[in-house]
Motif scaffolding. Structure first.
Motif, PDB file in Angstrom:
ATOM      1  N   LEU A   1       0.825  -1.211   0.000  1.00 31.78           N
ATOM      2  CA  LEU A   1       0.000   0.000   0.000  1.00 31.78           C
ATOM      3  C   LEU A   1       0.857   1.258   0.000  1.00 31.78           C
ATOM      4  N   GLU A   2       2.025   1.201   0.633  1.00 35.59           N
ATOM      5  CA  GLU A   2       2.910   2.364   0.623  1.00 35.59           C
ATOM      6  C   GLU A   2       3.376   2.694  -0.790  1.00 35.59           C
ATOM      7  N   HIS A   3       3.599   1.666  -1.586  1.00 34.08           N
ATOM      8  CA  HIS A   3       3.963   1.901  -2.988  1.00 34.08           C
ATOM      9  C   HIS A   3       2.826   2.628  -3.721  1.00 34.08           C
ATOM     10  N   ILE A   4       1.593   2.203  -3.449  1.00 31.81           N
ATOM     11  CA  ILE A   4       0.443   2.862  -4.069  1.00 31.81           C
ATOM     12  C   ILE A   4       0.338   4.298  -3.589  1.00 31.81           C
ATOM     13  N   ASN A   5       0.484   4.478  -2.292  1.00 29.62           N
ATOM     14  CA  ASN A   5       0.398   5.798  -1.681  1.00 29.62           C
ATOM     15  C   ASN A   5       1.416   6.753  -2.306  1.00 29.62           C
ATOM     16  N   TYR A   6       2.634   6.252  -2.451  1.00 27.47           N
ATOM     17  CA  TYR A   6       3.705   7.071  -3.011  1.00 27.47           C
ATOM     18  C   TYR A   6       3.428   7.386  -4.482  1.00 27.47           C
ATOM     19  N   ALA A   7       2.874   6.411  -5.210  1.00 27.11           N
ATOM     20  CA  ALA A   7       2.559   6.635  -6.623  1.00 27.11           C
ATOM     21  C   ALA A   7       1.511   7.738  -6.783  1.00 27.11           C
ATOM     22  N   TYR A   8       0.522   7.748  -5.898  1.00 25.97           N
ATOM     23  CA  TYR A   8      -0.479   8.829  -5.931  1.00 25.97           C
ATOM     24  C   TYR A   8       0.178  10.164  -5.586  1.00 25.97           C
TER      25      TYR A   8
ATOM     26  N   GLY B   1       2.055  11.319  -8.571  1.00 23.18           N
ATOM     27  CA  GLY B   1       1.310  11.428  -9.818  1.00 23.18           C
ATOM     28  C   GLY B   1       1.711  10.411 -10.872  1.00 23.18           C
ATOM     29  N   PHE B   2       2.117   9.210 -10.434  1.00 24.57           N
ATOM     30  CA  PHE B   2       2.529   8.162 -11.369  1.00 24.57           C
ATOM     31  C   PHE B   2       1.280   7.444 -11.902  1.00 24.57           C
ATOM     32  N   ARG B   3       0.720   7.959 -12.968  1.00 23.99           N
ATOM     33  CA  ARG B   3      -0.560   7.448 -13.470  1.00 23.99           C
ATOM     34  C   ARG B   3      -0.470   6.028 -14.024  1.00 23.99           C
ATOM     35  N   ASP B   4       0.703   5.627 -14.477  1.00 25.56           N
ATOM     36  CA  ASP B   4       0.840   4.300 -15.079  1.00 25.56           C
ATOM     37  C   ASP B   4       1.182   3.219 -14.055  1.00 25.56           C
ATOM     38  N   PHE B   5       1.275   3.589 -12.791  1.00 20.09           N
ATOM     39  CA  PHE B   5       1.626   2.616 -11.771  1.00 20.09           C
ATOM     40  C   PHE B   5       0.510   1.569 -11.649  1.00 20.09           C
ATOM     41  N   PRO B   6       0.852   0.267 -11.599  1.00 16.10           N
ATOM     42  CA  PRO B   6      -0.173  -0.798 -11.534  1.00 16.10           C
ATOM     43  C   PRO B   6      -0.807  -0.907 -10.142  1.00 16.10           C
ATOM     44  N   MET B   7      -1.629   0.075  -9.805  1.00 12.92           N
ATOM     45  CA  MET B   7      -2.239   0.142  -8.466  1.00 12.92           C
ATOM     46  C   MET B   7      -2.999  -1.138  -8.108  1.00 12.92           C
ATOM     47  N   GLU B   8      -3.776  -1.640  -9.051  1.00 16.40           N
ATOM     48  CA  GLU B   8      -4.643  -2.784  -8.763  1.00 16.40           C
ATOM     49  C   GLU B   8      -3.832  -4.025  -8.401  1.00 16.40           C
ATOM     50  N   ASP B   9      -2.715  -4.242  -9.094  1.00 14.02           N
ATOM     51  CA  ASP B   9      -1.898  -5.423  -8.806  1.00 14.02           C
ATOM     52  C   ASP B   9      -1.318  -5.356  -7.396  1.00 14.02           C
ATOM     53  N   PHE B  10      -0.842  -4.168  -7.005  1.00 18.88           N
ATOM     54  CA  PHE B  10      -0.266  -4.014  -5.668  1.00 18.88           C
ATOM     55  C   PHE B  10      -1.348  -4.124  -4.595  1.00 18.88           C
ATOM     56  N   GLU B  11      -2.534  -3.582  -4.877  1.00 20.42           N
ATOM     57  CA  GLU B  11      -3.618  -3.649  -3.904  1.00 20.42           C
ATOM     58  C   GLU B  11      -4.105  -5.083  -3.734  1.00 20.42           C
ATOM     59  N   THR B  12      -4.188  -5.816  -4.830  1.00 20.46           N
ATOM     60  CA  THR B  12      -4.596  -7.220  -4.759  1.00 20.46           C
ATOM     61  C   THR B  12      -3.622  -8.022  -3.912  1.00 20.46           C
ATOM     62  N   PHE B  13      -2.328  -7.786  -4.129  1.00 26.69           N
ATOM     63  CA  PHE B  13      -1.322  -8.483  -3.337  1.00 26.69           C
ATOM     64  C   PHE B  13      -1.478  -8.159  -1.852  1.00 26.69           C
ATOM     65  N   ALA B  14      -1.658  -6.883  -1.521  1.00 24.85           N
ATOM     66  CA  ALA B  14      -1.794  -6.467  -0.122  1.00 24.85           C
ATOM     67  C   ALA B  14      -2.968  -7.174   0.546  1.00 24.85           C
TER      68      ALA B  14
ATOM     69  N   PRO C   1      -5.915  -9.728   4.695  1.00 24.52           N
ATOM     70  CA  PRO C   1      -7.276  -9.311   4.352  1.00 24.52           C
ATOM     71  C   PRO C   1      -7.777  -8.127   5.172  1.00 24.52           C
ATOM     72  N   MET C   2      -7.144  -7.848   6.316  1.00 23.19           N
ATOM     73  CA  MET C   2      -7.584  -6.743   7.164  1.00 23.19           C
ATOM     74  C   MET C   2      -6.864  -5.433   6.846  1.00 23.19           C
ATOM     75  N   VAL C   3      -6.027  -5.435   5.830  1.00 21.55           N
ATOM     76  CA  VAL C   3      -5.216  -4.251   5.570  1.00 21.55           C
ATOM     77  C   VAL C   3      -6.067  -3.036   5.200  1.00 21.55           C
ATOM     78  N   GLU C   4      -7.240  -3.273   4.613  1.00 23.50           N
ATOM     79  CA  GLU C   4      -8.111  -2.144   4.250  1.00 23.50           C
ATOM     80  C   GLU C   4      -8.610  -1.397   5.480  1.00 23.50           C
ATOM     81  N   GLN C   5      -8.643  -2.088   6.641  1.00 25.38           N
ATOM     82  CA  GLN C   5      -9.159  -1.463   7.854  1.00 25.38           C
ATOM     83  C   GLN C   5      -8.080  -0.673   8.599  1.00 25.38           C
TER      84      GLN C   5
END
Length: 346
Positions: free
Chosen positions: A267-274, A277-290, A295-299
């Motif tokens: 999630l930190e990789h996603i956070n940093y990409a946002y 402004g790294f629009r091409d970053f594969p957010m979904e792949d990293f989020e799926t892995f997290a 499974p509780m990481v969203e909370q």
């Protein structure tokens, strides 16, 4: 000491690597085992020439290309000395590195592996520190806890000398971890023995070049490479805590810490990409892995922050003004991690 040098198409580096372990290592009797993995360059010819010149050099030639993991294990199986170093043919050890490692292992019977700092280089060898001042012996479980808390490997590989008996007891490299085999080996070793760190000294030179395996096979530096790295590090934790780590009194707790750490890192990789402004970053792949890891990481607080940023989206600025501070914090954590690695080994 046994020094295993796996080699595949690194003939141009091989002599320098061998010389680094044969010379300037006072008080050490070295057994060098070069394992050529069916190279297509002059590696095997060079290895045979070195073997003819030095009685303590042995060459093993694979009949077919076995890949790096099987090649590593073939060389390690041939080691006969109480201590063993595995070093790629494109890397080198520093003057006195084997001597310093052996001194610690002789003085500290509980230590299963010892390492110091590794210096990255590309062309000419940079200056290195060879005057050892002290060492730290980490209780294995404590060293392992630091790895669970940070999630990162702190060892490049050529700077590690292992006690051969510990290696024999725990087994060789795993073929299902081609990228993180070293990391899993260090985790596994810390679960059964203490770990030594040589303070204030450089033990190896790690060469960077266009044909590094991390670049060619594991896409180091790319988003795909970062995800491969995350997945392999997490798999390493899983393997260890499902195996030798299960016997640790705090094994279940450490496993939980590692789970939370690896999910958070994704999630930190996603956070940093946002933030950048790294629009091409594969957010979904990293989020799926997290989510798969925890499974509780969203909370968690970070999980909620990422969800909020997904709703707000990105702006076409190099750095979103509202997210500059978190991005700077992430970068500061990286710098602190590197400082700890250099100073105290964790």
């Amino acid at each position: 000491m046994s020094v295993v040098i796996p080699c595949y198409n690194y003939g141009r580096f091989l002599r320098q690597c061998v010389n680094s372990v044969l010379y300037d290592q006072p008080g050490i009797e070295v057994e060098v085992i070069i394992v050529d993995d069916k190279s297509t360059d002059d590696s095997l010819t060079t290895a045979r020439e070195i073997e003819l010149k030095h009685a303590n050099v042995k060459v093993i030639a694979n009949d077919v290309n076995l890949g790096h993991i099987k090649t590593y294990n073939r060389g390690l199986d041939a080691a006969t000395s109480p201590y063993v170093l595995l070093i790629s043919a494109d890397d080198l050890v520093t003057p006195g590195a084997l001597t310093r490692a052996a001194e610690l292992l002789e003085a500290e019977p509980s230590v299963g592996m010892v390492y110091g700092r590794s210096i990255d280089f590309h062309k000419d060898l940079p200056p290195c520190r060879t005057e050892q001042s002290s060492w730290i012996v980490w209780r294995g479980a404590d060293w392992l806890r630091h790895r669970c808390q940070s999630g990162y490997n702190v060892i490049a590989s050529p700077e590690v000398v292992m006690r051969t008996a510990v290696l024999r007891a725990t087994g060789g490299y795993r073929s299902d971890l081609p990228h993180a085999g070293d990391f899993e080996m260090w985790l596994r070793t810390s679960a059964v023995s203490d770990v030594g760190f040589l303070v204030g000294v450089d033990q190896a030179f790690h060469r960077g070049h266009d044909r590094n395996m991390n670049r060619t096979m594991f896409k180091s530096g790319s988003e795909k490479g970062r995800l491969i790295d995350l997945k392999q590090r997490w798999q390493s934790f899983e393997v260890v805590f499902d195996g030798v780590g299960r016997g640790l009194a705090e094994g279940a707790l450490l496993h939980k810490i590692a789970r939370e750490t690896m999910a958070r890192q994704a999630l930190e990789h996603i956070n940093y990409a946002y933030a950048r402004g790294f629009r091409d970053f594969p957010m979904e792949d990293f989020e799926t892995f997290a989510k798969e890891v925890d499974p509780m990481v969203e909370q968690t607080r970070l999980g909620r922050r990422v969800a909020r940023r997904k709703r707000l989206g990105m702006v076409s600025l190099p750095l979103h003004p509202l997210w500059a501070l978190p991005a700077a914090h992430w970068r500061l954590k990286e710098l602190l991690r590197r400082w700890r690695r250099a100073k105290i080994g964790v």
